[in-house]
Each structure stands twice: as structure tokens, then as C-alpha cells.
Design a protein around this motif. Structure first.
Motif, PDB file in Angstrom:
ATOM      1  N   GLY A  75       5.987  -9.357   6.939  1.00  0.00           N
ATOM      2  CA  GLY A  75       5.490  -9.053   5.603  1.00  0.00           C
ATOM      3  C   GLY A  75       4.003  -9.309   5.470  1.00  0.00           C
ATOM      4  O   GLY A  75       3.268  -8.517   4.864  1.00  0.00           O
ATOM      5  N   ILE A  76       3.537 -10.404   6.032  1.00  0.00           N
ATOM      6  CA  ILE A  76       2.112 -10.733   5.948  1.00  0.00           C
ATOM      7  C   ILE A  76       1.288  -9.797   6.826  1.00  0.00           C
ATOM      8  O   ILE A  76       0.187  -9.360   6.449  1.00  0.00           O
ATOM      9  CB  ILE A  76       1.887 -12.207   6.335  1.00  0.00           C
ATOM     10  CG1 ILE A  76       2.499 -13.110   5.257  1.00  0.00           C
ATOM     11  CG2 ILE A  76       0.401 -12.517   6.500  1.00  0.00           C
ATOM     12  CD1 ILE A  76       2.402 -14.577   5.540  1.00  0.00           C
ATOM     13  N   LEU A  77       1.824  -9.447   8.008  1.00  0.00           N
ATOM     14  CA  LEU A  77       1.110  -8.506   8.869  1.00  0.00           C
ATOM     15  C   LEU A  77       0.953  -7.144   8.197  1.00  0.00           C
ATOM     16  O   LEU A  77      -0.055  -6.461   8.389  1.00  0.00           O
ATOM     17  CB  LEU A  77       1.851  -8.338  10.204  1.00  0.00           C
ATOM     18  CG  LEU A  77       1.579  -9.397  11.277  1.00  0.00           C
ATOM     19  CD1 LEU A  77       2.464  -9.165  12.487  1.00  0.00           C
ATOM     20  CD2 LEU A  77       0.108  -9.409  11.679  1.00  0.00           C
ATOM     21  N   MET A  78       1.940  -6.754   7.387  1.00  0.00           N
ATOM     22  CA  MET A  78       1.863  -5.460   6.710  1.00  0.00           C
ATOM     23  C   MET A  78       0.810  -5.447   5.609  1.00  0.00           C
ATOM     24  O   MET A  78       0.243  -4.397   5.294  1.00  0.00           O
ATOM     25  CB  MET A  78       3.225  -5.086   6.133  1.00  0.00           C
ATOM     26  CG  MET A  78       4.261  -4.700   7.174  1.00  0.00           C
ATOM     27  SD  MET A  78       5.743  -3.968   6.459  1.00  0.00           S
ATOM     28  CE  MET A  78       5.110  -2.371   5.925  1.00  0.00           C
ATOM     29  N   ILE A  79       0.534  -6.605   5.009  1.00  0.00           N
ATOM     30  CA  ILE A  79      -0.450  -6.657   3.928  1.00  0.00           C
ATOM     31  C   ILE A  79      -1.836  -7.038   4.438  1.00  0.00           C
ATOM     32  O   ILE A  79      -2.831  -6.880   3.720  1.00  0.00           O
ATOM     33  CB  ILE A  79       0.000  -7.650   2.830  1.00  0.00           C
ATOM     34  CG1 ILE A  79      -0.688  -7.329   1.491  1.00  0.00           C
ATOM     35  CG2 ILE A  79      -0.302  -9.097   3.236  1.00  0.00           C
ATOM     36  CD1 ILE A  79      -0.372  -5.999   0.921  1.00  0.00           C
ATOM     37  N   LEU A  80      -1.932  -7.494   5.683  1.00  0.00           N
ATOM     38  CA  LEU A  80      -3.220  -7.931   6.214  1.00  0.00           C
ATOM     39  C   LEU A  80      -4.291  -6.841   6.214  1.00  0.00           C
ATOM     40  O   LEU A  80      -5.466  -7.128   5.944  1.00  0.00           O
ATOM     41  CB  LEU A  80      -3.046  -8.500   7.624  1.00  0.00           C
ATOM     42  CG  LEU A  80      -2.878 -10.018   7.669  1.00  0.00           C
ATOM     43  CD1 LEU A  80      -2.361 -10.480   9.019  1.00  0.00           C
ATOM     44  CD2 LEU A  80      -4.200 -10.709   7.348  1.00  0.00           C
ATOM     45  N   PRO A  81      -3.952  -5.575   6.502  1.00  0.00           N
ATOM     46  CA  PRO A  81      -5.002  -4.550   6.406  1.00  0.00           C
ATOM     47  C   PRO A  81      -5.652  -4.501   5.034  1.00  0.00           C
ATOM     48  O   PRO A  81      -6.869  -4.320   4.919  1.00  0.00           O
ATOM     49  CB  PRO A  81      -4.232  -3.243   6.702  1.00  0.00           C
ATOM     50  CG  PRO A  81      -3.060  -3.671   7.500  1.00  0.00           C
ATOM     51  CD  PRO A  81      -2.680  -5.022   6.984  1.00  0.00           C
ATOM     52  N   VAL A 180      -1.234   2.820  -0.311  1.00  0.00           N
ATOM     53  CA  VAL A 180      -0.201   3.845  -0.471  1.00  0.00           C
ATOM     54  C   VAL A 180      -0.141   4.756   0.747  1.00  0.00           C
ATOM     55  O   VAL A 180       0.939   5.008   1.305  1.00  0.00           O
ATOM     56  CB  VAL A 180      -0.450   4.667  -1.756  1.00  0.00           C
ATOM     57  CG1 VAL A 180       0.454   5.904  -1.784  1.00  0.00           C
ATOM     58  CG2 VAL A 180      -0.196   3.810  -2.983  1.00  0.00           C
ATOM     59  N   LEU A 181      -1.285   5.252   1.198  1.00  0.00           N
ATOM     60  CA  LEU A 181      -1.289   6.164   2.341  1.00  0.00           C
ATOM     61  C   LEU A 181      -0.908   5.442   3.628  1.00  0.00           C
ATOM     62  O   LEU A 181      -0.294   6.037   4.526  1.00  0.00           O
ATOM     63  CB  LEU A 181      -2.667   6.818   2.489  1.00  0.00           C
ATOM     64  CG  LEU A 181      -3.124   7.659   1.284  1.00  0.00           C
ATOM     65  CD1 LEU A 181      -4.423   8.388   1.618  1.00  0.00           C
ATOM     66  CD2 LEU A 181      -2.056   8.664   0.864  1.00  0.00           C
ATOM     67  N   TYR A 182      -1.226   4.165   3.714  1.00  0.00           N
ATOM     68  CA  TYR A 182      -0.850   3.364   4.887  1.00  0.00           C
ATOM     69  C   TYR A 182       0.666   3.233   4.976  1.00  0.00           C
ATOM     70  O   TYR A 182       1.268   3.441   6.039  1.00  0.00           O
ATOM     71  CB  TYR A 182      -1.513   1.985   4.782  1.00  0.00           C
ATOM     72  CG  TYR A 182      -1.140   1.015   5.881  1.00  0.00           C
ATOM     73  CD1 TYR A 182      -1.708   1.114   7.151  1.00  0.00           C
ATOM     74  CD2 TYR A 182      -0.248  -0.020   5.637  1.00  0.00           C
ATOM     75  CE1 TYR A 182      -1.380   0.216   8.151  1.00  0.00           C
ATOM     76  CE2 TYR A 182       0.085  -0.929   6.637  1.00  0.00           C
ATOM     77  CZ  TYR A 182      -0.482  -0.810   7.890  1.00  0.00           C
ATOM     78  OH  TYR A 182      -0.162  -1.708   8.878  1.00  0.00           O
ATOM     79  N   TYR A 183       1.310   2.900   3.862  1.00  0.00           N
ATOM     80  CA  TYR A 183       2.764   2.727   3.874  1.00  0.00           C
ATOM     81  C   TYR A 183       3.503   4.057   3.984  1.00  0.00           C
ATOM     82  O   TYR A 183       4.622   4.116   4.505  1.00  0.00           O
ATOM     83  CB  TYR A 183       3.226   1.980   2.619  1.00  0.00           C
ATOM     84  CG  TYR A 183       2.922   0.494   2.662  1.00  0.00           C
ATOM     85  CD1 TYR A 183       2.918  -0.202   3.860  1.00  0.00           C
ATOM     86  CD2 TYR A 183       2.634  -0.210   1.490  1.00  0.00           C
ATOM     87  CE1 TYR A 183       2.637  -1.548   3.902  1.00  0.00           C
ATOM     88  CE2 TYR A 183       2.355  -1.567   1.531  1.00  0.00           C
ATOM     89  CZ  TYR A 183       2.351  -2.235   2.732  1.00  0.00           C
ATOM     90  OH  TYR A 183       2.082  -3.581   2.775  1.00  0.00           O
ATOM     91  N   LEU A 184       2.905   5.143   3.486  1.00  0.00           N
ATOM     92  CA  LEU A 184       3.536   6.457   3.608  1.00  0.00           C
ATOM     93  C   LEU A 184       3.172   7.137   4.923  1.00  0.00           C
ATOM     94  O   LEU A 184       3.644   8.249   5.191  1.00  0.00           O
ATOM     95  CB  LEU A 184       3.117   7.356   2.439  1.00  0.00           C
ATOM     96  CG  LEU A 184       3.588   6.936   1.050  1.00  0.00           C
ATOM     97  CD1 LEU A 184       3.142   7.954   0.004  1.00  0.00           C
ATOM     98  CD2 LEU A 184       5.100   6.757   0.998  1.00  0.00           C
TER      99      LEU A 184
END
Length: 443
Positions: A75-81, A180-184
Motif C-alpha cells: 500500500g505504501i509503495l503504491m502511494i510513494l510515487p 488517477v492515470l497511474y492506477y488506471l
């Protein structure tokens, strides 16, 4: 000390993106958690409370799902960017400060004082250009320029919210578009034209509504002589436009050839650009004090952003796959199969309602972006991206707890409800209708 901790986290994450070393990933996660704790110690008020609640709920949910420490790490790695872009993007403002661009904007706005509608257009357009680079700092800078002009609170509230909220929908240098574009998993180049188009429509609607408002509420005319804008200021404004265009085009070009994440590209450009300015101009004596100020003042002031983004990202990841999230996803998927319009309205209502009670946009938007699948909904990835970013923009302008609304209401001296709903409600409704129409067309 916190500055070095947070900056080290960003640099190490950029390294991790390219080498994908497991142990380096764990080290970055540890630094992110340490940065969250250090920021939480210094933070105060409601943001601290909501961040602690989201972090606590995220940790509990990860253990409830059985993912435990590994889930927390992911979860933290996904928000780090996003943490990196929020931390490093302010470096882009340094060449603007050194180039005297802010003074030229001040000159432009003062030149428009005799024409309220042109002044409003100048404020909103300036925010449209500056917000992607300066984030909320753009509102603060323009409010300082205009502080001695005593503009009506309603005019300031309208101009600041309309101008700033447009950047939320189009700029890859802004956290919303990047997330948004990162997660999609969508390239910015495939979205940017539609985002800019929707943002321009928002600007046009806002300026048209202000013209109607100003006709009913005429402002006191300035009786001092009009002074033409100096040639030097005009040239600086032209160069500012070229600067933003160059940033955008270079980012899209790099993305096209490398296929790197746009967030990573923006972070790298943010680091390199001040150094390139120093090399080209040989102005190191002017550059170094601003870099030191960024390290010692700007980064430590990001307590709320570090806390909210870290906790909201972990919470969004933890919610994914839970019975509650699956229920919401199944409900929205079912609605989408019956009516794309009702689905889009449901998403906007959910985002606005949740953020209106204090939950950060990142938590709900990231959760929806991770949970919803465009192919299952029967719409394109582009439509889903536009819908989520439109929802983010509307909720940022309307929620009394958003960072934008809190800052503007403090500057103009009125409540968050008056700033968001009363001053800009009609604009938000019209933007919603037009935005939904465009989403239905491209779906």
C-alpha cells in the motif's frame, strides 16, 4: 532532519523504480513510515486526526484481510510515487522565482484593475498556468499580490477556486492526474487533450458566470490612470507560457519514447530543471539559497501532505478487496450496465459526499480507481479517468475540508460552505452537466 528523511525517501524510490530491488523497496517503505510519524508529530488540527484515523484503519484492514505487513508495504509503495511528486514538484518554481516571472504576473493583474471581468480572467488564467507547478502555493502568491486591492470576498472565492480546480483535471504535474492515470495504467498522452479541453470549458463557464454576477453586483471602478503593461513584462509572460508548454511537451515526449510512468518523469524533471538553470545562467549564487530554503523551509512545511497522502494511499489499498469495497463495486457495476449516466452520477455523489465529511480525495478516488474496471463497466478507460478527475475537481471546490477550500476561505475571510457551495455552486453544477455529457460521448 525531517527534510533529509523525506528527500532520501524520494531519491531512493526513484532508484527503486528502475532497479526493482526488493530490499531497497523495504528500505523506502521504512523511510515513508518514518516520514509519516515525523510529520504527524509536528502536525496539528483536523488533518492530523483524519490522517491518523486513515492510517490506523488501513493497518487494521490489512491484518483483517490477512495480508499484514506485506499488504502495508504494498500500500505504501503504491502511494510513494505521489509522495515523491508532491515533495519534488515545488522545485519547478525555483526557475520561475529567479526569472522574475511572478513580478510580471503582478504587473499584469494590476494593469487589469480597471476592468473587473478582465481581472477575473487574468486571475483564473494565471492559476490555470501556475497551479500545476506551484500547487496551492499559486493561490497564496496571487492572494499576496491582490491583498492590498480589497477585492470582494465573493470575487476572490470564485476566481481562486475556478482557476485552481481546472489544473486538477488536466496537468500531469498535479497529484490528481498523476494518481488517477497511474492506477488506471493509462498514458498521459492519451488523456491530456480531453483534460485540457474540459479545463478550458470550466474556465469559460466560470468567466461567463462571473460576468453575469458582476453585472448584478457592479464593482467600484478604479479612478487612477491606466498604465500600459511594460514590454519587459509582456515578454516575461510570453516566456512563462513557453516555459509551461516546454515542460508539458518534454514530459509527453519522454513518456512516449521511454514508457516510464509520468510521475517518475515529472520527479526527474523537477530535480534536473533547477540544476540546468544554474548551468545555463551560471547563477549558482542565486540558486543555492533557494535550494537551501526549499530544504529547510518548504519540505518541513509539507506535514499535512505527507500525512494525508501516506495514510490515504494505505487506506485505499487496504479497502480494496474487502466486502464493503466489493459491495460498492458490484453496485456501481450493476448501475453502469443499466445506465452509464446514472453510474457517473453515483460516482460523483459518492466522492463529493465522502470528501464533504472530511475524507481526503486520494483515499476515495484511489480506492475507486483500483476497484473499478472499465471493461466490466462497459466504458473506456478514458471515460473512467475523466469521471474520476471531474469528481476530484468538484469535491475539492465544494468540500469545506479540502486543502483548497480551507486556504481560500481563510484568505477571503468567509466560511468553507460560502466559499464552495454558495460562491461556486452554479459553476460546479454546470461543469458537472457538461462533463457528464463529454464522458457519455467518449465512453
Amino acid at each position: 532532519m525531517r527534510s533529509y528523511l523525506i528527500l532520501s525517501m524520494c531519491i531512493l524510490y526513484l532508484s527503486y523504480y528502475f532497479v526493482q530491488n526488493v530490499w531497497l523497496g523495504y528500505l523506502v517503505v521504512v523511510l515513508a513510515i518514518a516520514g509519516f510519524i515525523a510529520s504527524a508529530v509536528k502536525a496539528q488540527g483536523f488533518p492530523r486526526i483524519i490522517a491518523m484515523v486513515m492510517m490506523g484503519m488501513g493497518i487494521i484492514l490489512e491484518f483483517y484481510k490477512g495480508t499484514g505487513a506485506e499488504g502495508i508495504s504494498q500500500g505504501i509503495l503504491m502511494i510513494l510515487p505521489l509522495l515523491c511528486i508532491v515533495t519534488l514538484a515545488p522545485l519547478l518554481s525555483i526557475p520561475l522565482k529567479l526569472g522574475g516571472y511572478f513580478e510580471s504576473i503582478d504587473s499584469l493583474l494590476r494593469n487589469l484593475l480597471h476592468h473587473p471581468r478582465r481581472l477575473f480572467a487574468g486571475i483564473t488564467t494565471s492559476l490555470f498556468i501556475l497551479s500545476p507547478i506551484l500547487s496551492l502555493g499559486s493561490v497564496r502568491i496571487l492572494s499576496e499580490f491582490l491583498s492590498d486591492l480589497k477585492l470582494p470576498a465573493a470575487m476572490s472565492a470564485k476566481s481562486y477556486l475556478i482557476g485552481f480546480s481546472t489544473a486538477i483535471m488536466w496537468s500531469p504535474y498535479f497529484a490528481s492526474v498523476s494518481l488517477v492515470l497511474y492506477y488506471l495504467d493509462m498514458e498521459v498522452g492519451k488523456y491530456i487533450v480531453y483534460g485540457i479541453g474540459l479545463s478550458f470549458l470550466s474556465l469559460l463557464i466560470g468567466n461567463f458566470l462571473f460576468a453575469l454576477w458582476e453585472r448584478r453586483n457592479p464593482l467600484e471602478r478604479i479612478h487612477t490612470p491606466e498604465v500600459p503593461l511594460a514590454k519587459e513584462s509582456r515578454n516575461q509572460l510570453l516566456m512563462l507560457g513557453m516555459f509551461v508548454t516546454l515542460l508539458l511537451s518534454s514530459s509527453l515526449t519522454i513518456e512516449y519514447f521511454t514508457k516510464w510512468s509520468m510521475i517518475i518523469i515529472v520527479c526527474i524533471i523537477s530535480i534536473i530543471l533547477p540544476l540546468v538553470w544554474g548551468i545555463i545562467t551560471k547563477g549558482w549564487s542565486r540558486l543555492i539559497p533557494l535550494l537551501e530554503n526549499y530544504r529547510d523551509q518548504s519540505v518541513p512545511m509539507m506535514n499535512n501532505e505527507i500525512m494525508l497522502f501516506t495514510s490515504a494511499g494505505l487506506f485505499a489499498h487496504a479497502v480494496q478487496g474487502t466486502p464493503f469495497a466489493n459491495t460498492i463495486s458490484d453496485f456501481l457495476t450493476g448501475v453502469a450496465k443499466d445506465s452509464i449516466l446514472l453510474f457517473a452520477l453515483a460516482v460523483i455523489c459518492i466522492v463529493v459526499a465522502v470528501t464533504y465529511i472530511g475524507l481526503h480525495q486520494i483515499a476515495v478516488i484511489a480506492a475507486l480507481a483500483m476497484q473499478l474496471k472499465a471493461e466490466e463497466l462497459g466504458i473506456s478507460n478514458l471515460s473512467l479517468a475523466m469521471l474520476l478527475l471531474l469528481s476530484w475537481s468538484i469535491s475539492s471546490a465544494s468540500s469545506p475540508f479540502s486543502g483548497l477550500n480551507l486556504m481560500v476561505s481563510k484568505i477571503v475571510g468567509i466560511s468553507g460552505f460560502e466559499t464552495g457551495i454558495r460562491s461556486n455552486g452554479i459553476h460546479l453544477v454546470i461543469l458537472t452537466v457538461i462533463g457528464l455529457g463529454i464522458i457519455l460521448i467518449v465512453s
